[in-house]
Design a protein around this motif. Structure first.
Motif, PDB file in Angstrom:
ATOM      1  N   PRO A   1     -22.167  -7.808  -5.667  1.00  0.00           N
ATOM      2  CA  PRO A   1     -20.982  -8.661  -5.769  1.00  0.00           C
ATOM      3  C   PRO A   1     -20.628  -9.265  -4.417  1.00  0.00           C
ATOM      4  O   PRO A   1     -20.884  -8.669  -3.380  1.00  0.00           O
ATOM      5  CB  PRO A   1     -19.883  -7.724  -6.251  1.00  0.00           C
ATOM      6  N   THR A   2     -20.047 -10.428  -4.456  1.00  0.00           N
ATOM      7  CA  THR A   2     -19.658 -11.138  -3.244  1.00  0.00           C
ATOM      8  C   THR A   2     -18.229 -10.765  -2.888  1.00  0.00           C
ATOM      9  O   THR A   2     -17.360 -10.750  -3.745  1.00  0.00           O
ATOM     10  CB  THR A   2     -19.747 -12.658  -3.481  1.00  0.00           C
ATOM     11  N   ARG A   3     -17.988 -10.474  -1.635  1.00  0.00           N
ATOM     12  CA  ARG A   3     -16.635 -10.194  -1.152  1.00  0.00           C
ATOM     13  C   ARG A   3     -16.202 -11.366  -0.276  1.00  0.00           C
ATOM     14  O   ARG A   3     -16.873 -11.699   0.690  1.00  0.00           O
ATOM     15  CB  ARG A   3     -16.604  -8.901  -0.342  1.00  0.00           C
TER      16      ARG A   3
ATOM     17  N   ALA B   1     -15.409 -21.367  -1.495  1.00  0.00           N
ATOM     18  CA  ALA B   1     -15.942 -20.045  -1.838  1.00  0.00           C
ATOM     19  C   ALA B   1     -16.332 -19.972  -3.317  1.00  0.00           C
ATOM     20  O   ALA B   1     -17.393 -19.431  -3.661  1.00  0.00           O
ATOM     21  CB  ALA B   1     -14.929 -18.964  -1.504  1.00  0.00           C
ATOM     22  N   LEU B   2     -15.495 -20.529  -4.192  1.00  0.00           N
ATOM     23  CA  LEU B   2     -15.819 -20.488  -5.616  1.00  0.00           C
ATOM     24  C   LEU B   2     -17.005 -21.391  -5.924  1.00  0.00           C
ATOM     25  O   LEU B   2     -17.862 -21.047  -6.742  1.00  0.00           O
ATOM     26  CB  LEU B   2     -14.604 -20.867  -6.471  1.00  0.00           C
ATOM     27  N   SER B   3     -17.111 -22.532  -5.254  1.00  0.00           N
ATOM     28  CA  SER B   3     -18.273 -23.399  -5.484  1.00  0.00           C
ATOM     29  C   SER B   3     -19.552 -22.702  -5.019  1.00  0.00           C
ATOM     30  O   SER B   3     -20.595 -22.806  -5.667  1.00  0.00           O
ATOM     31  CB  SER B   3     -18.109 -24.766  -4.808  1.00  0.00           C
ATOM     32  N   THR B   4     -19.474 -21.956  -3.933  1.00  0.00           N
ATOM     33  CA  THR B   4     -20.638 -21.191  -3.464  1.00  0.00           C
ATOM     34  C   THR B   4     -21.015 -20.123  -4.478  1.00  0.00           C
ATOM     35  O   THR B   4     -22.201 -19.946  -4.802  1.00  0.00           O
ATOM     36  CB  THR B   4     -20.347 -20.555  -2.088  1.00  0.00           C
ATOM     37  N   ALA B   5     -20.019 -19.412  -4.998  1.00  0.00           N
ATOM     38  CA  ALA B   5     -20.290 -18.380  -6.010  1.00  0.00           C
ATOM     39  C   ALA B   5     -20.940 -18.995  -7.251  1.00  0.00           C
ATOM     40  O   ALA B   5     -21.895 -18.429  -7.813  1.00  0.00           O
ATOM     41  CB  ALA B   5     -18.996 -17.663  -6.387  1.00  0.00           C
ATOM     42  N   LEU B   6     -20.461 -20.151  -7.672  1.00  0.00           N
ATOM     43  CA  LEU B   6     -21.058 -20.838  -8.826  1.00  0.00           C
ATOM     44  C   LEU B   6     -22.493 -21.267  -8.527  1.00  0.00           C
ATOM     45  O   LEU B   6     -23.379 -21.131  -9.381  1.00  0.00           O
ATOM     46  CB  LEU B   6     -20.212 -22.049  -9.224  1.00  0.00           C
ATOM     47  N   ALA B   7     -22.721 -21.779  -7.337  1.00  0.00           N
ATOM     48  CA  ALA B   7     -24.071 -22.223  -6.963  1.00  0.00           C
ATOM     49  C   ALA B   7     -25.052 -21.056  -6.955  1.00  0.00           C
ATOM     50  O   ALA B   7     -26.173 -21.175  -7.458  1.00  0.00           O
ATOM     51  CB  ALA B   7     -24.046 -22.916  -5.604  1.00  0.00           C
ATOM     52  N   VAL B   8     -24.638 -19.933  -6.411  1.00  0.00           N
ATOM     53  CA  VAL B   8     -25.491 -18.736  -6.374  1.00  0.00           C
ATOM     54  C   VAL B   8     -25.766 -18.244  -7.791  1.00  0.00           C
ATOM     55  O   VAL B   8     -26.907 -17.918  -8.146  1.00  0.00           O
ATOM     56  CB  VAL B   8     -24.830 -17.633  -5.505  1.00  0.00           C
TER      57      VAL B   8
ATOM     58  N   ARG C   1     -26.676 -24.703 -17.706  1.00  0.00           N
ATOM     59  CA  ARG C   1     -26.044 -26.015 -17.920  1.00  0.00           C
ATOM     60  C   ARG C   1     -24.540 -25.946 -17.690  1.00  0.00           C
ATOM     61  O   ARG C   1     -23.954 -26.800 -17.023  1.00  0.00           O
ATOM     62  CB  ARG C   1     -26.325 -26.520 -19.339  1.00  0.00           C
ATOM     63  N   GLU C   2     -23.898 -24.924 -18.260  1.00  0.00           N
ATOM     64  CA  GLU C   2     -22.441 -24.816 -18.121  1.00  0.00           C
ATOM     65  C   GLU C   2     -22.050 -24.460 -16.688  1.00  0.00           C
ATOM     66  O   GLU C   2     -21.024 -24.941 -16.193  1.00  0.00           O
ATOM     67  CB  GLU C   2     -21.878 -23.784 -19.099  1.00  0.00           C
ATOM     68  N   THR C   3     -22.848 -23.664 -16.014  1.00  0.00           N
ATOM     69  CA  THR C   3     -22.561 -23.333 -14.615  1.00  0.00           C
ATOM     70  C   THR C   3     -22.620 -24.586 -13.758  1.00  0.00           C
ATOM     71  O   THR C   3     -21.756 -24.814 -12.896  1.00  0.00           O
ATOM     72  CB  THR C   3     -23.542 -22.268 -14.089  1.00  0.00           C
TER      73      THR C   3
END
Length: 165
Positions: A100-102, A114-121, A150-152
Motif C-alpha cells: 500500500p502507498t502511504r 497523489a491520487l492521480s499517481t495512485a490511479l496511474a500505478v 478502461r475505467e481506471t
C-alpha cells in the motif's frame, strides 16, 4: 503470497486447477491494491480543503466508488474460480509484491497529484495483469482486468484534468 492460504473449493469450472490457482493469486494481489486505492480516494475525499472543495470532494468520492466496483469484480472472480477473496486490511501488505502507498497530503494540488499517481500505478498493474492472465490461459480474468483498466484510465483522466490550467 502462498497459494495454500486460499481455500480450494471444488467447482465444475472447466479451467484447470493450476490456472485457477494462478488467477486467484493474481486477482487477490490486485484486490489488495484496489482496496488501498479506494482508501486513498476516501482519505482525499474526507480531507480536501480549498477553493475547489466541492468539485474535488465529489470527484474523489466517484474515484472511491469506481475502486469499490473494482474490489467487487476482483473478489467475485476469485470466488468464481473456487478461491477465497482476501479483503481484510491486515492482508493487504502481505499479499505477494503488493504494498500500500502511504501519502501525506496538505494542499489541494498535492491531493490531486497523489491520487492521480495512485490511479496511474493501479492502471499499470491492471494492464500487466491482463497480459499475465492471458499468458497462463485465463481469458475471462484478463477480461475482468481489461474492464478495470478502461475505467481506471477514465478516472485518471478526470483526476488529472484538475492538474492543468
Amino acid at each position: 503470497m502462498n497459494r495454500t492460504n486460499y481455500t480450494r473449493i471444488e467447482t465444475k469450472n472447466s479451467l484447470p486447477q493450476s490456472i485457477r490457482l494462478q488467477s486467484v493469486e493474481l486477482l487477490n494481489c490486485n484486490l489488495a491494491s484496489a482496496i488501498d486505492l479506494e482508501r486513498q480516494a476516501k482519505q482525499a475525499h474526507w480531507n480536501v480543503k480549498g477553493p475547489n472543495f466541492i468539485a474535488l470532494h465529489e470527484l474523489f468520492d466517484k474515484v472511491a466508488d469506481a475502486a469499490e466496483e473494482f474490489i467487487d469484480l476482483l473478489a467475485e472472480r476469485v470466488t468464481t474460480l473456487g478461491g477465497t477473496a482476501e479483503g481484510r486490511i491486515q492482508a493487504v501488505p502481505s499479499i505477494r509484491h503488493c504494498r500500500p502507498t502511504r501519502v501525506r497530503w496538505t494542499a489541494e494540488r498535492e491531493r490531486v497529484d497523489a491520487l492521480s499517481t495512485a490511479l496511474a500505478v493501479f492502471g499499470k498493474a491492471a494492464r500487466e495483469a491482463i497480459d499475465e492472465a492471458a499468458r497462463f490461459g485465463d481469458a475471462d480474468t484478463a477480461d475482468v482486468f481489461t474492464e478495470i483498466s478502461r475505467e481506471t484510465d477514465k478516472q485518471l483522466w478526470l483526476v488529472e484534468s484538475h492538474l492543468h490550467g
